[in-house]
Scaffold this motif. Structure first.
Motif, PDB file in Angstrom:
ATOM      1  N   ARG A 197     -61.372 -78.552   4.530  1.00  0.00           N
ATOM      2  CA  ARG A 197     -61.716 -77.138   4.718  1.00  0.00           C
ATOM      3  C   ARG A 197     -60.460 -76.271   4.799  1.00  0.00           C
ATOM      4  NH1 ARG A 197     -66.784 -75.777   6.207  1.00  0.00           N
ATOM      5  NH2 ARG A 197     -65.968 -73.939   7.292  1.00  0.00           N
ATOM      6  N   LEU A 222     -61.514 -72.627   3.863  1.00  0.00           N
ATOM      7  CA  LEU A 222     -62.838 -72.377   4.422  1.00  0.00           C
ATOM      8  C   LEU A 222     -62.868 -72.462   5.942  1.00  0.00           C
ATOM      9  CD1 LEU A 222     -65.116 -74.295   1.876  1.00  0.00           C
ATOM     10  CD2 LEU A 222     -64.526 -71.868   1.925  1.00  0.00           C
ATOM     11  N   ASN A 223     -61.750 -72.839   6.540  1.00  0.00           N
ATOM     12  CA  ASN A 223     -61.695 -72.892   8.006  1.00  0.00           C
ATOM     13  C   ASN A 223     -61.320 -71.552   8.617  1.00  0.00           C
ATOM     14  OD1 ASN A 223     -59.072 -72.995   6.985  1.00  0.00           O
ATOM     15  ND2 ASN A 223     -58.280 -74.041   8.798  1.00  0.00           N
TER      16      ASN A 223
END
Length: 306
Positions: free
Chosen positions: A33, A38-39
Protein backbone atom coordinates in the motif's frame (compact mmCIF):
# COMPACT_ATOMS: atom_id res chain seq x y z
CA UNK A 1 -10.69 15.77 -12.70
CA UNK A 2 -12.24 15.89 -9.23
CA UNK A 3 -15.25 13.90 -10.42
CA UNK A 4 -12.94 11.43 -12.16
CA UNK A 5 -10.94 10.93 -8.95
CA UNK A 6 -14.11 10.36 -6.89
CA UNK A 7 -15.79 7.98 -9.36
CA UNK A 8 -12.76 5.74 -9.79
CA UNK A 9 -12.21 5.36 -6.05
CA UNK A 10 -15.89 4.74 -5.35
CA UNK A 11 -15.62 1.37 -7.08
CA UNK A 12 -15.33 -1.60 -4.69
CA UNK A 13 -11.79 -2.83 -3.98
CA UNK A 14 -8.45 -1.52 -5.22
CA UNK A 15 -5.90 -2.68 -7.77
CA UNK A 16 -3.65 -4.12 -5.05
CA UNK A 17 -6.27 -6.75 -4.16
CA UNK A 18 -4.82 -9.02 -6.85
CA UNK A 19 -1.31 -8.53 -5.38
CA UNK A 20 -2.29 -9.65 -1.88
CA UNK A 21 -2.35 -13.33 -0.91
CA UNK A 22 -3.52 -14.93 2.38
CA UNK A 23 0.08 -15.89 3.22
CA UNK A 24 1.23 -12.25 3.41
CA UNK A 25 1.79 -10.59 6.74
CA UNK A 26 0.19 -7.29 7.68
CA UNK A 27 3.56 -5.57 7.29
CA UNK A 28 3.91 -6.88 3.73
CA UNK A 29 0.42 -5.67 2.84
CA UNK A 30 1.16 -2.24 4.29
CA UNK A 31 4.39 -2.15 2.30
CA UNK A 32 2.48 -2.72 -0.93
CA UNK A 33 0.00 0.00 0.00
CA UNK A 34 2.88 2.35 0.74
CA UNK A 35 4.61 1.64 -2.59
CA UNK A 36 1.43 2.54 -4.50
CA UNK A 37 0.54 5.49 -2.27
CA UNK A 38 -2.70 3.99 -0.92
CA UNK A 39 -1.69 4.31 2.72
CA UNK A 40 -1.91 8.09 2.56
CA UNK A 41 -5.09 10.02 3.49
CA UNK A 42 -7.58 10.45 0.68
CA UNK A 43 -7.11 14.22 0.60
CA UNK A 44 -3.37 13.77 0.08
CA UNK A 45 -3.97 11.20 -2.69
CA UNK A 46 -6.26 13.74 -4.37
CA UNK A 47 -3.70 16.53 -4.03
CA UNK A 48 -0.94 14.33 -5.50
CA UNK A 49 -3.26 13.30 -8.33
CA UNK A 50 -4.06 16.92 -9.24
CA UNK A 51 -0.42 18.02 -9.14
CA UNK A 52 0.97 14.99 -10.99
CA UNK A 53 -1.60 15.01 -13.80
CA UNK A 54 -1.24 18.73 -14.39
CA UNK A 55 2.48 18.11 -14.95
CA UNK A 56 2.07 14.91 -16.99
CA UNK A 57 3.28 12.52 -14.28
CA UNK A 58 0.95 9.56 -14.76
CA UNK A 59 2.93 7.03 -12.77
CA UNK A 60 3.22 3.29 -13.43
CA UNK A 61 0.51 0.79 -14.33
CA UNK A 62 0.07 -2.03 -11.79
CA UNK A 63 -1.69 -4.15 -14.43
CA UNK A 64 0.74 -3.84 -17.35
CA UNK A 65 3.83 -3.20 -15.16
CA UNK A 66 5.04 -0.36 -17.40
CA UNK A 67 5.00 3.45 -17.12
CA UNK A 68 1.57 4.78 -18.08
CA UNK A 69 3.10 7.20 -20.59
CA UNK A 70 4.71 4.27 -22.44
CA UNK A 71 1.33 2.57 -22.61
CA UNK A 72 -0.39 5.72 -23.88
CA UNK A 73 2.26 6.47 -26.51
CA UNK A 74 2.00 2.90 -27.77
CA UNK A 75 -1.81 2.74 -27.84
CA UNK A 76 -2.92 6.32 -28.61
CA UNK A 77 -1.79 6.35 -32.29
CA UNK A 78 -3.91 3.25 -32.96
CA UNK A 79 -6.96 4.90 -31.42
CA UNK A 80 -6.34 8.13 -33.34
CA UNK A 81 -6.17 6.17 -36.61
CA UNK A 82 -9.52 4.48 -35.99
CA UNK A 83 -11.20 7.40 -34.26
CA UNK A 84 -9.84 10.06 -36.62
CA UNK A 85 -10.88 8.18 -39.75
CA UNK A 86 -14.42 7.57 -38.45
CA UNK A 87 -14.75 11.18 -37.29
CA UNK A 88 -13.69 12.53 -40.69
CA UNK A 89 -16.08 10.18 -42.51
CA UNK A 90 -18.97 11.04 -40.16
CA UNK A 91 -18.54 14.81 -40.59
CA UNK A 92 -18.04 14.59 -44.32
CA UNK A 93 -20.98 12.31 -45.07
CA UNK A 94 -23.38 13.60 -42.39
CA UNK A 95 -23.46 17.30 -43.33
CA UNK A 96 -23.48 16.41 -47.03
CA UNK A 97 -26.52 14.15 -46.67
CA UNK A 98 -28.20 16.65 -44.33
CA UNK A 99 -27.63 19.42 -46.87
CA UNK A 100 -29.46 17.52 -49.60
CA UNK A 101 -32.26 16.33 -47.29
CA UNK A 102 -32.83 19.89 -46.07
CA UNK A 103 -32.89 21.12 -49.66
CA UNK A 104 -35.36 18.34 -50.66
CA UNK A 105 -37.51 18.85 -47.54
CA UNK A 106 -40.85 17.07 -47.56
CA UNK A 107 -40.09 14.89 -50.58
CA UNK A 108 -40.34 11.11 -50.54
CA UNK A 109 -36.57 10.88 -50.86
CA UNK A 110 -36.17 13.03 -47.74
CA UNK A 111 -38.64 10.95 -45.70
CA UNK A 112 -37.14 7.60 -46.74
CA UNK A 113 -33.51 8.48 -46.04
CA UNK A 114 -34.38 10.34 -42.84
CA UNK A 115 -36.45 7.44 -41.46
CA UNK A 116 -33.78 4.87 -42.30
CA UNK A 117 -31.10 7.03 -40.72
CA UNK A 118 -33.07 7.34 -37.48
CA UNK A 119 -33.46 3.55 -37.33
CA UNK A 120 -29.67 3.10 -37.68
CA UNK A 121 -29.00 5.88 -35.14
CA UNK A 122 -31.15 4.13 -32.52
CA UNK A 123 -29.04 0.95 -32.64
CA UNK A 124 -26.47 0.43 -29.85
CA UNK A 125 -22.91 0.65 -31.17
CA UNK A 126 -21.86 -2.70 -29.70
CA UNK A 127 -24.92 -4.49 -31.14
CA UNK A 128 -24.25 -3.08 -34.61
CA UNK A 129 -20.60 -4.14 -34.27
CA UNK A 130 -21.62 -7.71 -33.41
CA UNK A 131 -24.03 -7.71 -36.35
CA UNK A 132 -21.22 -6.74 -38.73
CA UNK A 133 -18.93 -9.38 -37.22
CA UNK A 134 -21.58 -12.05 -37.73
CA UNK A 135 -22.24 -11.09 -41.35
CA UNK A 136 -18.88 -9.97 -42.76
CA UNK A 137 -16.67 -12.40 -40.85
CA UNK A 138 -18.61 -15.46 -39.69
CA UNK A 139 -21.10 -15.75 -42.58
CA UNK A 140 -19.24 -14.28 -45.57
CA UNK A 141 -15.61 -14.45 -44.41
CA UNK A 142 -14.77 -11.20 -46.19
CA UNK A 143 -13.21 -9.17 -43.37
CA UNK A 144 -11.40 -10.09 -40.12
CA UNK A 145 -13.10 -9.04 -36.90
CA UNK A 146 -10.28 -8.98 -34.33
CA UNK A 147 -6.94 -7.30 -33.71
CA UNK A 148 -5.12 -4.72 -35.79
CA UNK A 149 -3.05 -7.19 -37.80
CA UNK A 150 -3.00 -10.91 -38.53
CA UNK A 151 -1.58 -12.66 -35.47
CA UNK A 152 0.03 -15.70 -37.12
CA UNK A 153 0.47 -14.81 -40.81
CA UNK A 154 1.25 -17.41 -43.43
CA UNK A 155 2.67 -14.76 -45.75
CA UNK A 156 5.81 -12.64 -45.72
CA UNK A 157 5.58 -9.14 -44.28
CA UNK A 158 6.29 -6.36 -46.76
CA UNK A 159 5.25 -2.71 -46.83
CA UNK A 160 2.35 -3.60 -49.12
CA UNK A 161 1.13 -6.60 -47.10
CA UNK A 162 1.33 -4.62 -43.85
CA UNK A 163 -0.75 -1.78 -45.30
CA UNK A 164 -3.28 -4.18 -46.84
CA UNK A 165 -3.56 -6.23 -43.64
CA UNK A 166 -4.15 -3.16 -41.46
CA UNK A 167 -6.78 -1.81 -43.87
CA UNK A 168 -8.72 -5.09 -43.86
CA UNK A 169 -8.61 -5.25 -40.06
CA UNK A 170 -9.70 -1.61 -39.58
CA UNK A 171 -12.59 -1.92 -42.05
CA UNK A 172 -15.19 -3.46 -39.71
CA UNK A 173 -14.63 -1.21 -36.67
CA UNK A 174 -14.49 1.81 -38.99
CA UNK A 175 -17.76 0.84 -40.67
CA UNK A 176 -19.39 0.25 -37.27
CA UNK A 177 -18.42 3.70 -35.95
CA UNK A 178 -19.16 5.57 -39.17
CA UNK A 179 -22.61 4.01 -39.68
CA UNK A 180 -23.88 5.66 -36.51
CA UNK A 181 -21.62 8.71 -36.30
CA UNK A 182 -22.69 10.35 -39.56
CA UNK A 183 -26.37 10.38 -38.59
CA UNK A 184 -25.75 12.77 -35.69
CA UNK A 185 -24.18 15.30 -38.04
CA UNK A 186 -27.02 14.82 -40.51
CA UNK A 187 -29.67 15.42 -37.83
CA UNK A 188 -28.11 18.83 -37.10
CA UNK A 189 -27.50 19.83 -40.72
CA UNK A 190 -30.95 18.92 -42.04
CA UNK A 191 -33.08 21.34 -39.93
CA UNK A 192 -30.35 23.97 -40.17
CA UNK A 193 -30.56 23.73 -43.96
CA UNK A 194 -34.35 23.92 -43.71
CA UNK A 195 -34.06 27.20 -41.82
CA UNK A 196 -31.84 28.92 -44.39
CA UNK A 197 -33.69 27.79 -47.52
CA UNK A 198 -36.22 30.61 -47.19
CA UNK A 199 -33.71 33.32 -46.19
CA UNK A 200 -33.47 36.49 -48.26
CA UNK A 201 -29.90 35.91 -49.40
CA UNK A 202 -30.95 32.56 -50.94
CA UNK A 203 -33.70 34.26 -52.95
CA UNK A 204 -31.24 36.99 -53.94
CA UNK A 205 -28.73 34.40 -55.17
CA UNK A 206 -31.45 32.78 -57.28
CA UNK A 207 -32.52 36.17 -58.60
CA UNK A 208 -28.96 36.75 -59.81
CA UNK A 209 -29.37 33.74 -62.08
CA UNK A 210 -27.01 31.40 -60.22
CA UNK A 211 -27.55 27.71 -60.81
CA UNK A 212 -29.26 25.63 -58.11
CA UNK A 213 -26.12 23.76 -57.03
CA UNK A 214 -24.18 27.01 -56.47
CA UNK A 215 -27.03 28.50 -54.46
CA UNK A 216 -27.36 25.35 -52.35
CA UNK A 217 -23.65 24.83 -51.60
CA UNK A 218 -22.12 28.29 -51.61
CA UNK A 219 -24.93 30.38 -50.12
CA UNK A 220 -27.24 28.09 -48.15
CA UNK A 221 -24.97 25.27 -46.94
CA UNK A 222 -22.17 27.52 -45.67
CA UNK A 223 -24.49 29.32 -43.24
CA UNK A 224 -26.22 26.06 -42.30
CA UNK A 225 -22.87 24.55 -41.27
CA UNK A 226 -22.48 26.87 -38.25
CA UNK A 227 -24.66 24.72 -35.88
CA UNK A 228 -22.93 21.61 -37.23
CA UNK A 229 -19.57 22.94 -36.04
CA UNK A 230 -21.02 23.31 -32.54
CA UNK A 231 -22.61 19.86 -32.69
CA UNK A 232 -19.29 18.36 -33.72
CA UNK A 233 -18.07 18.75 -30.13
CA UNK A 234 -21.07 16.81 -28.79
CA UNK A 235 -20.59 14.28 -31.57
CA UNK A 236 -16.97 13.97 -30.56
CA UNK A 237 -17.94 12.90 -27.05
CA UNK A 238 -20.45 10.33 -28.34
CA UNK A 239 -17.94 9.04 -30.88
CA UNK A 240 -15.30 8.60 -28.17
CA UNK A 241 -17.85 6.67 -26.13
CA UNK A 242 -18.63 4.45 -29.12
CA UNK A 243 -14.94 4.05 -29.96
CA UNK A 244 -14.19 2.69 -26.47
CA UNK A 245 -16.90 0.03 -26.80
CA UNK A 246 -16.04 -0.73 -30.42
CA UNK A 247 -12.36 -1.26 -29.63
CA UNK A 248 -13.33 -3.74 -26.92
CA UNK A 249 -15.66 -5.64 -29.27
CA UNK A 250 -13.10 -5.84 -32.10
CA UNK A 251 -10.09 -6.32 -29.77
CA UNK A 252 -8.55 -3.25 -31.39
CA UNK A 253 -5.32 -2.55 -29.44
CA UNK A 254 -6.01 1.10 -28.68
CA UNK A 255 -6.90 3.33 -25.74
CA UNK A 256 -10.46 2.05 -25.58
CA UNK A 257 -9.39 -1.54 -24.99
CA UNK A 258 -6.94 -0.70 -22.20
CA UNK A 259 -9.48 1.69 -20.67
CA UNK A 260 -12.04 -1.10 -20.33
CA UNK A 261 -9.44 -3.46 -18.85
CA UNK A 262 -8.12 -0.74 -16.51
CA UNK A 263 -11.62 0.01 -15.16
CA UNK A 264 -12.32 -3.69 -14.60
CA UNK A 265 -8.96 -4.09 -12.78
CA UNK A 266 -9.31 -0.85 -10.77
CA UNK A 267 -6.06 0.33 -12.34
CA UNK A 268 -6.15 3.92 -11.05
CA UNK A 269 -3.12 5.32 -12.94
CA UNK A 270 -4.19 4.01 -16.38
CA UNK A 271 -7.90 4.83 -15.94
CA UNK A 272 -7.16 8.37 -14.79
CA UNK A 273 -4.62 8.96 -17.55
CA UNK A 274 -6.89 7.58 -20.29
CA UNK A 275 -9.84 9.76 -19.30
CA UNK A 276 -7.53 12.74 -18.86
CA UNK A 277 -6.08 12.35 -22.37
CA UNK A 278 -9.56 11.96 -23.88
CA UNK A 279 -10.64 15.15 -22.09
CA UNK A 280 -7.61 16.97 -23.52
CA UNK A 281 -8.66 15.71 -26.97
CA UNK A 282 -12.18 17.12 -26.55
CA UNK A 283 -10.84 20.50 -25.36
CA UNK A 284 -8.45 20.59 -28.31
CA UNK A 285 -11.29 19.91 -30.73
CA UNK A 286 -13.26 22.71 -29.10
CA UNK A 287 -10.42 25.10 -29.89
CA UNK A 288 -10.35 23.94 -33.52
CA UNK A 289 -14.13 24.48 -33.71
CA UNK A 290 -13.83 28.05 -32.44
CA UNK A 291 -11.23 28.73 -35.12
CA UNK A 292 -13.50 27.14 -37.76
CA UNK A 293 -16.25 29.62 -36.82
CA UNK A 294 -14.17 32.43 -38.27
CA UNK A 295 -14.46 30.82 -41.70
CA UNK A 296 -18.04 29.53 -41.50
CA UNK A 297 -19.65 32.63 -39.99
CA UNK A 298 -18.98 35.78 -42.05
CA UNK A 299 -19.99 37.90 -39.04
CA UNK A 300 -16.88 36.75 -37.15
CA UNK A 301 -13.46 38.05 -38.18
CA UNK A 302 -10.36 36.50 -36.66
CA UNK A 303 -7.81 38.96 -35.34
CA UNK A 304 -9.57 42.08 -36.61
CA UNK A 305 -10.50 45.12 -34.55
CA UNK A 306 -14.04 46.41 -34.50
Amino acid sequence: MTLLFALIRSAPGTFIDSMISPEMTRAQVERIREVWGLNEPLWKQYLNFMINYQTGEFGRSPTWRVPVWDLILRRMPRTLILFGASYIIAYLVGPLVGMYLGWWRGTQKDKTIFGTSLMVYSMPAFWLAWLFIWFFDYEMGWLPSAYMMTQFPEFEWTAFTVMTDVLTHIALPLISLSCIGWVGAMLIMRPSMNNVVDEGYVFLARAKGLDERTVMIKHAARNALIPVATGAIVGLAFLIDGAVITEAVFTWPGMGQILVEAVLNNDYPVTQAAFFMLAVLVVGMRLITDIAYTYLDPRIKFGEEN
